[in-house]
Design a protein around this motif. Structure first.
Motif, PDB file in Angstrom:
ATOM      1  N   ILE A 162      70.665  77.135 -24.900  1.00 31.47           N
ATOM      2  CA  ILE A 162      71.144  78.300 -25.628  1.00 31.47           C
ATOM      3  C   ILE A 162      70.155  78.542 -26.758  1.00 31.47           C
ATOM      4  O   ILE A 162      69.480  77.622 -27.219  1.00 31.47           O
ATOM      5  CB  ILE A 162      72.583  78.142 -26.169  1.00 31.47           C
ATOM      6  N   TYR A 163      70.082  79.769 -27.138  1.00 29.98           N
ATOM      7  CA  TYR A 163      69.194  80.136 -28.232  1.00 29.98           C
ATOM      8  C   TYR A 163      70.072  80.527 -29.407  1.00 29.98           C
ATOM      9  O   TYR A 163      70.916  81.395 -29.289  1.00 29.98           O
ATOM     10  CB  TYR A 163      68.315  81.333 -27.832  1.00 29.98           C
ATOM     11  N   ILE A 164      69.870  79.841 -30.519  1.00 30.22           N
ATOM     12  CA  ILE A 164      70.631  80.164 -31.720  1.00 30.22           C
ATOM     13  C   ILE A 164      69.625  80.449 -32.816  1.00 30.22           C
ATOM     14  O   ILE A 164      68.838  79.569 -33.168  1.00 30.22           O
ATOM     15  CB  ILE A 164      71.550  78.999 -32.155  1.00 30.22           C
ATOM     16  N   ALA A 165      69.649  81.655 -33.310  1.00 29.62           N
ATOM     17  CA  ALA A 165      68.758  82.048 -34.406  1.00 29.62           C
ATOM     18  C   ALA A 165      67.328  81.591 -34.137  1.00 29.62           C
ATOM     19  O   ALA A 165      66.662  81.014 -34.985  1.00 29.62           O
ATOM     20  CB  ALA A 165      69.264  81.466 -35.732  1.00 29.62           C
ATOM     21  N   GLY A 166      66.879  81.780 -32.884  1.00 30.20           N
ATOM     22  CA  GLY A 166      65.509  81.447 -32.544  1.00 30.20           C
ATOM     23  C   GLY A 166      65.270  79.988 -32.173  1.00 30.20           C
ATOM     24  O   GLY A 166      64.193  79.623 -31.748  1.00 30.20           O
ATOM     25  N   LEU A 201      81.600  81.318 -46.693  1.00 35.26           N
ATOM     26  CA  LEU A 201      80.613  81.534 -45.649  1.00 35.26           C
ATOM     27  C   LEU A 201      80.889  80.567 -44.508  1.00 35.26           C
ATOM     28  O   LEU A 201      80.948  79.357 -44.706  1.00 35.26           O
ATOM     29  CB  LEU A 201      79.201  81.299 -46.203  1.00 35.26           C
ATOM     30  N   LYS A 202      81.096  81.139 -43.317  1.00 40.86           N
ATOM     31  CA  LYS A 202      81.375  80.312 -42.150  1.00 40.86           C
ATOM     32  C   LYS A 202      80.061  79.721 -41.653  1.00 40.86           C
ATOM     33  O   LYS A 202      79.055  80.418 -41.575  1.00 40.86           O
ATOM     34  CB  LYS A 202      82.004  81.200 -41.074  1.00 40.86           C
ATOM     35  N   LYS A 203      80.088  78.425 -41.344  1.00 43.75           N
ATOM     36  CA  LYS A 203      78.878  77.756 -40.876  1.00 43.75           C
ATOM     37  C   LYS A 203      79.173  76.982 -39.594  1.00 43.75           C
ATOM     38  O   LYS A 203      80.309  76.588 -39.353  1.00 43.75           O
ATOM     39  CB  LYS A 203      78.350  76.777 -41.940  1.00 43.75           C
ATOM     40  N   LEU A 204      78.123  76.788 -38.807  1.00 41.84           N
ATOM     41  CA  LEU A 204      78.219  76.006 -37.577  1.00 41.84           C
ATOM     42  C   LEU A 204      77.199  74.887 -37.682  1.00 41.84           C
ATOM     43  O   LEU A 204      76.016  75.142 -37.882  1.00 41.84           O
ATOM     44  CB  LEU A 204      77.901  76.895 -36.369  1.00 41.84           C
ATOM     45  N   ALA A 205      77.681  73.648 -37.578  1.00 36.31           N
ATOM     46  CA  ALA A 205      76.772  72.496 -37.590  1.00 36.31           C
ATOM     47  C   ALA A 205      76.753  71.905 -36.186  1.00 36.31           C
ATOM     48  O   ALA A 205      77.801  71.640 -35.611  1.00 36.31           O
ATOM     49  CB  ALA A 205      77.254  71.460 -38.595  1.00 36.31           C
ATOM     50  N   ILE A 214      72.140  73.500 -38.835  1.00 38.65           N
ATOM     51  CA  ILE A 214      73.221  74.274 -39.453  1.00 38.65           C
ATOM     52  C   ILE A 214      72.862  75.751 -39.439  1.00 38.65           C
ATOM     53  O   ILE A 214      71.773  76.141 -39.844  1.00 38.65           O
ATOM     54  CB  ILE A 214      73.504  73.786 -40.895  1.00 38.65           C
ATOM     55  N   PHE A 215      73.782  76.533 -38.914  1.00 33.84           N
ATOM     56  CA  PHE A 215      73.599  77.984 -38.863  1.00 33.84           C
ATOM     57  C   PHE A 215      74.734  78.616 -39.650  1.00 33.84           C
ATOM     58  O   PHE A 215      75.853  78.116 -39.641  1.00 33.84           O
ATOM     59  CB  PHE A 215      73.642  78.471 -37.412  1.00 33.84           C
ATOM     60  N   THR A 216      74.451  79.741 -40.289  1.00 37.13           N
ATOM     61  CA  THR A 216      75.511  80.404 -41.046  1.00 37.13           C
ATOM     62  C   THR A 216      75.905  81.699 -40.349  1.00 37.13           C
ATOM     63  O   THR A 216      75.155  82.235 -39.529  1.00 37.13           O
ATOM     64  CB  THR A 216      75.037  80.755 -42.471  1.00 37.13           C
ATOM     65  N   GLU A 272      73.497  84.446 -40.127  1.00 38.07           N
ATOM     66  CA  GLU A 272      72.406  84.415 -39.149  1.00 38.07           C
ATOM     67  C   GLU A 272      72.874  84.687 -37.732  1.00 38.07           C
ATOM     68  O   GLU A 272      72.155  85.261 -36.939  1.00 38.07           O
ATOM     69  CB  GLU A 272      71.771  83.007 -39.117  1.00 38.07           C
ATOM     70  N   ILE A 273      74.047  84.163 -37.374  1.00 37.19           N
ATOM     71  CA  ILE A 273      74.485  84.209 -35.976  1.00 37.19           C
ATOM     72  C   ILE A 273      75.949  84.615 -35.877  1.00 37.19           C
ATOM     73  O   ILE A 273      76.681  84.579 -36.861  1.00 37.19           O
ATOM     74  CB  ILE A 273      74.330  82.819 -35.297  1.00 37.19           C
ATOM     75  N   ASP A 274      76.354  84.966 -34.679  1.00 38.03           N
ATOM     76  CA  ASP A 274      77.762  85.208 -34.397  1.00 38.03           C
ATOM     77  C   ASP A 274      78.360  83.862 -34.002  1.00 38.03           C
ATOM     78  O   ASP A 274      78.168  83.374 -32.890  1.00 38.03           O
ATOM     79  CB  ASP A 274      77.892  86.218 -33.244  1.00 38.03           C
ATOM     80  N   ILE A 275      79.045  83.230 -34.939  1.00 38.25           N
ATOM     81  CA  ILE A 275      79.517  81.860 -34.722  1.00 38.25           C
ATOM     82  C   ILE A 275      80.521  81.770 -33.577  1.00 38.25           C
ATOM     83  O   ILE A 275      80.418  80.901 -32.718  1.00 38.25           O
ATOM     84  CB  ILE A 275      80.077  81.274 -36.039  1.00 38.25           C
TER      85      ILE A 275
END
Length: 160
Positions: free
Chosen positions: A71-75, A129-133, A143-145, A148-151
C-alpha cells in the motif's frame, strides 16, 4: 516433486476446487489438503504435490502463495506482510500546527479544509489531530496524520 499451479475453480461451500498445473492439466484438490485455506481464492498461485486418486489427477500439500500487496501511504511504499500492528489515535496539537498558510501547496479540497481565517487561531488553541501509527516487523514505526492521508480509507486497506 512439488509443482506450481493456479486455482481455476473454488467451491467454498463444498470445500474443493481445481488447480491448473504447470502442464495445463486440471487437478482436483480438497480444502483439508491445503496448508493455509484462508488464502484460497480463484486465480491464486499455489504450490502442491501432484498425485492421482480414483477420480484422476489431484493435488495434496497445497500451499497458497500469499500475494505480496503493497500500500502507498503519503508516498511511502509499505508491504502489507511487513506490518506487525497499527494504531489509530488522536493527539492534541496546536491549532496552527503543520499548516504554513503562506507556502501551502495542497489540493484545493485539503486547502479549503485546512485554512482557517488567521484571526481565529490563537496560539494557545489546540485541535485534535487523528494519527495512524504503523509498526513493521523490522521495528520501524511510521506515523501519518489526518492532514496527510485519509486515515479511515487507509485502515480499510490494512484490514485486508
Amino acid at each position: 516433486m512439488a509443482m506450481n499451479g493456479t486455482i481455476t475453480t473454488w467451491f467454498e461451500d463444498k470445500g474443493f476446487g481445481f488447480i491448473k498445473d504447470e502442464n495445463g492439466d486440471n487437478r482436483y484438490f480438497h480444502v483439508i489438503k491445503v496448508a493455509n485455506p484462508e488464502l484460497i481464492k480463484k486465480d491464486a498461485a499455489v504450490t502442491f504435490e501432484p498425485t492421482t486418486n480414483n477420480k484422476g489427477l489431484s493435488a495434496y500439500s497445497v500451499k497458497v502463495i500469499p500475494e505480496s500487496k503493497y500500500i502507498y501511504i503519503a508516498g511511502e511504499k509499505i508491504k502489507l506482510t511487513s506490518i506487525k500492528s497499527y494504531l489509530v489515535y488522536s493527539e492534541e496539537v496546536p491549532a496552527d500546527t503543520g499548516i504554513d498558510k503562506e507556502n501551502t501547496v495542497l489540493s484545493v479540497g485539503i486547502l479549503m479544509n485546512s485554512i482557517r481565517p488567521k484571526a481565529s487561531t490563537k496560539s494557545d488553541e489546540t485541535r485534535s489531530l487523528k494519527k495512524l501509527a504503523i509498526t513493521t516487523f523490522q521495528g520501524t514505526t511510521l506515523i501519518f496524520t489526518a492532514d496527510e492521508i485519509d486515515i479511515d480509507a487507509t485502515v480499510k486497506l490494512l484490514k485486508v
